[in-house]
Design an enzyme around this catalytic site. Sequence first.
Site, PDB file in Angstrom:
ATOM      1  N   HIS A 156      27.945 -21.514 -54.417  1.00 14.48           N
ATOM      2  CA  HIS A 156      26.625 -22.522 -53.669  1.00 14.48           C
ATOM      3  C   HIS A 156      25.293 -21.727 -53.761  1.00 14.48           C
ATOM      4  O   HIS A 156      24.999 -21.743 -55.465  1.00 14.48           O
ATOM      5  CB  HIS A 156      26.867 -22.586 -51.730  1.00 14.48           C
ATOM      6  CG  HIS A 156      26.116 -23.474 -51.095  1.00 14.48           C
ATOM      7  ND1 HIS A 156      26.049 -24.313 -52.229  1.00 14.48           N
ATOM      8  CD2 HIS A 156      26.202 -23.855 -50.220  1.00 14.48           C
ATOM      9  CE1 HIS A 156      24.719 -25.050 -51.179  1.00 14.48           C
ATOM     10  NE2 HIS A 156      25.534 -24.806 -50.033  1.00 14.48           N
ATOM     11  N   HIS A 207      28.003 -30.280 -61.399  1.00 15.49           N
ATOM     12  CA  HIS A 207      27.246 -29.918 -60.231  1.00 15.49           C
ATOM     13  C   HIS A 207      28.437 -31.075 -59.418  1.00 15.49           C
ATOM     14  O   HIS A 207      29.278 -31.977 -59.714  1.00 15.49           O
ATOM     15  CB  HIS A 207      25.617 -30.581 -59.852  1.00 15.49           C
ATOM     16  CG  HIS A 207      25.581 -30.894 -58.698  1.00 15.49           C
ATOM     17  ND1 HIS A 207      25.711 -32.168 -57.302  1.00 15.49           N
ATOM     18  CD2 HIS A 207      24.877 -30.073 -57.894  1.00 15.49           C
ATOM     19  CE1 HIS A 207      25.105 -31.713 -55.915  1.00 15.49           C
ATOM     20  NE2 HIS A 207      24.582 -30.138 -56.510  1.00 15.49           N
ATOM     21  N   ARG A 228      16.098 -31.877 -60.786  1.00 10.94           N
ATOM     22  CA  ARG A 228      15.617 -30.697 -60.156  1.00 10.94           C
ATOM     23  C   ARG A 228      15.405 -29.587 -61.876  1.00 10.94           C
ATOM     24  O   ARG A 228      14.350 -28.339 -61.676  1.00 10.94           O
ATOM     25  CB  ARG A 228      16.495 -30.257 -59.213  1.00 10.94           C
ATOM     26  CG  ARG A 228      16.072 -30.377 -57.799  1.00 10.94           C
ATOM     27  CD  ARG A 228      17.096 -30.470 -56.665  1.00 10.94           C
ATOM     28  NE  ARG A 228      18.644 -30.462 -56.456  1.00 10.94           N
ATOM     29  CZ  ARG A 228      19.394 -29.801 -56.179  1.00 10.94           C
ATOM     30  NH1 ARG A 228      18.886 -29.487 -55.216  1.00 10.94           N
ATOM     31  NH2 ARG A 228      20.350 -29.758 -57.161  1.00 10.94           N
ATOM     32  N   ASP A 253      20.309 -24.529 -61.070  1.00  5.21           N
ATOM     33  CA  ASP A 253      19.745 -23.012 -61.039  1.00  5.21           C
ATOM     34  C   ASP A 253      19.010 -22.650 -62.191  1.00  5.21           C
ATOM     35  O   ASP A 253      18.982 -21.233 -62.565  1.00  5.21           O
ATOM     36  CB  ASP A 253      21.159 -22.823 -60.536  1.00  5.21           C
ATOM     37  CG  ASP A 253      21.764 -22.669 -58.984  1.00  5.21           C
ATOM     38  OD1 ASP A 253      21.101 -22.860 -57.825  1.00  5.21           O
ATOM     39  OD2 ASP A 253      23.286 -23.139 -58.515  1.00  5.21           O
ATOM     40  N   ARG A 304      15.930 -24.587 -47.210  1.00  5.40           N
ATOM     41  CA  ARG A 304      16.892 -25.193 -46.872  1.00  5.40           C
ATOM     42  C   ARG A 304      17.213 -25.214 -45.257  1.00  5.40           C
ATOM     43  O   ARG A 304      17.409 -26.296 -44.571  1.00  5.40           O
ATOM     44  CB  ARG A 304      18.703 -25.663 -47.223  1.00  5.40           C
ATOM     45  CG  ARG A 304      19.571 -26.594 -46.766  1.00  5.40           C
ATOM     46  CD  ARG A 304      19.770 -27.113 -48.201  1.00  5.40           C
ATOM     47  NE  ARG A 304      19.712 -27.045 -49.561  1.00  5.40           N
ATOM     48  CZ  ARG A 304      20.052 -27.989 -49.944  1.00  5.40           C
ATOM     49  NH1 ARG A 304      21.856 -27.692 -50.150  1.00  5.40           N
ATOM     50  NH2 ARG A 304      19.424 -27.551 -51.450  1.00  5.40           N
TER      51      ARG A 304
END
Length: 389
Positions: free
Chosen positions: A229, A270, A279, A325, A351
């Site tokens: 994660h 993903h 992103r 990432d 977050r």
Amino acid sequence: MPEDDSLFTITEAHLDSGMRGIPVGTCRTSFVDPIKGVHYVGYPVEDLVNLEEEDVIYLLMNKRLPTEDESKTFRDELVRRGENIPTGALRVLESLTPGSGHPMDWLSIGIMALGTAETTGDTRGDAMNLIARMPELMARIFRLRNGKQERLRPRKPELGLVENFVHMMGYEGERAERVARVLRFFFILHMDHGGGNLCTFSGKAVASGWASIYSSLASAMNALSGPLHGRANQACLEFVQRIGTSDHDEIEAFVREELDNRRPIYGFGHGVLRAEDPRARLLIELGEEVCPEDANFLIVKALREVIPPILGEIPKISNPHANVDLASGSLLHSVGFRLPEYYTTFFGWARVAGICAQIMDERNSRDGRGTPIYRPKYIPRNQPPRRLA
Ligand code: MLT
């Protein structure tokens, strides 16, 4: 009634699958389109990424962007709530051995320590207090882990959340501007990603038993800390540095060898997205602005070209494209955050806002009765009836 009843048909194949794709609730803060990526309250994240971070937090909490007056009132509230971090919480952090554990452990401990000192039980109030304290908590974690016990520079009420972190860290002038530009962008991109990502889901599950905001968010940070994660952003920069070249042929050979040895390829794929994560594109565009010649960034750009076709050859990979990432670590590195082990704390900091907003929504759902305590069903396996003789 659901538009598509098949969404709700659970089959044997869904069991022990990490609940992948199983609808369990509703989310008002954001949704993830498999192709177009995350949208916050209907806005594609690229429309929001250059706003003030407080306005995006307001959006997640209130489901609309603030007016100018509302924006100012909200920022003032955060400033007021961020004053004077409780000394008890500080002592807990100061008692940890510098450099010990992972920074995510410190983040989780720090949030618990704040909760011990100032939980009120009012969901919104506690959420706002935590959001307001995060810049200082983050700066203290960086300092204390380095063995720098000296007081941070005091917060400046006129600065926003991200700028205050940058200021408390002691950055100044042009450097401070570059760091703030990258961090604010990163912060807004990572605030929320639908309801089912592991940290958000875990935070909401803990909150559903009416645990405090602080306990729920510390649990969420623990969930985020795993390499599958949030810690993937740390792993991804380490991977980029291990590759060490932007030569396409050398990258291809490296990646094929990793795959042959069943080692993970970081920064791609993903759980929900089926195309390149917007992103990832936005961060690469930011990299072109802030660090176009940076060695890690050049490798990242080469990986984005070379890796998807290789992963695309593997039939079980449904999304071979870049995710958030891929580039984030190289950008953080380029503005001076040299230790990848800190990168997940930035993800966690961001977050906090999305998870708090989702917990507030769940507590207000069903005409104010709230979402009941999470209690999914597990099917017994290999448990024949037995009795002690
Ligand atoms: C993300 O931001 O991509 C997530 O937290 C991962 C997910 O959505 O499962």
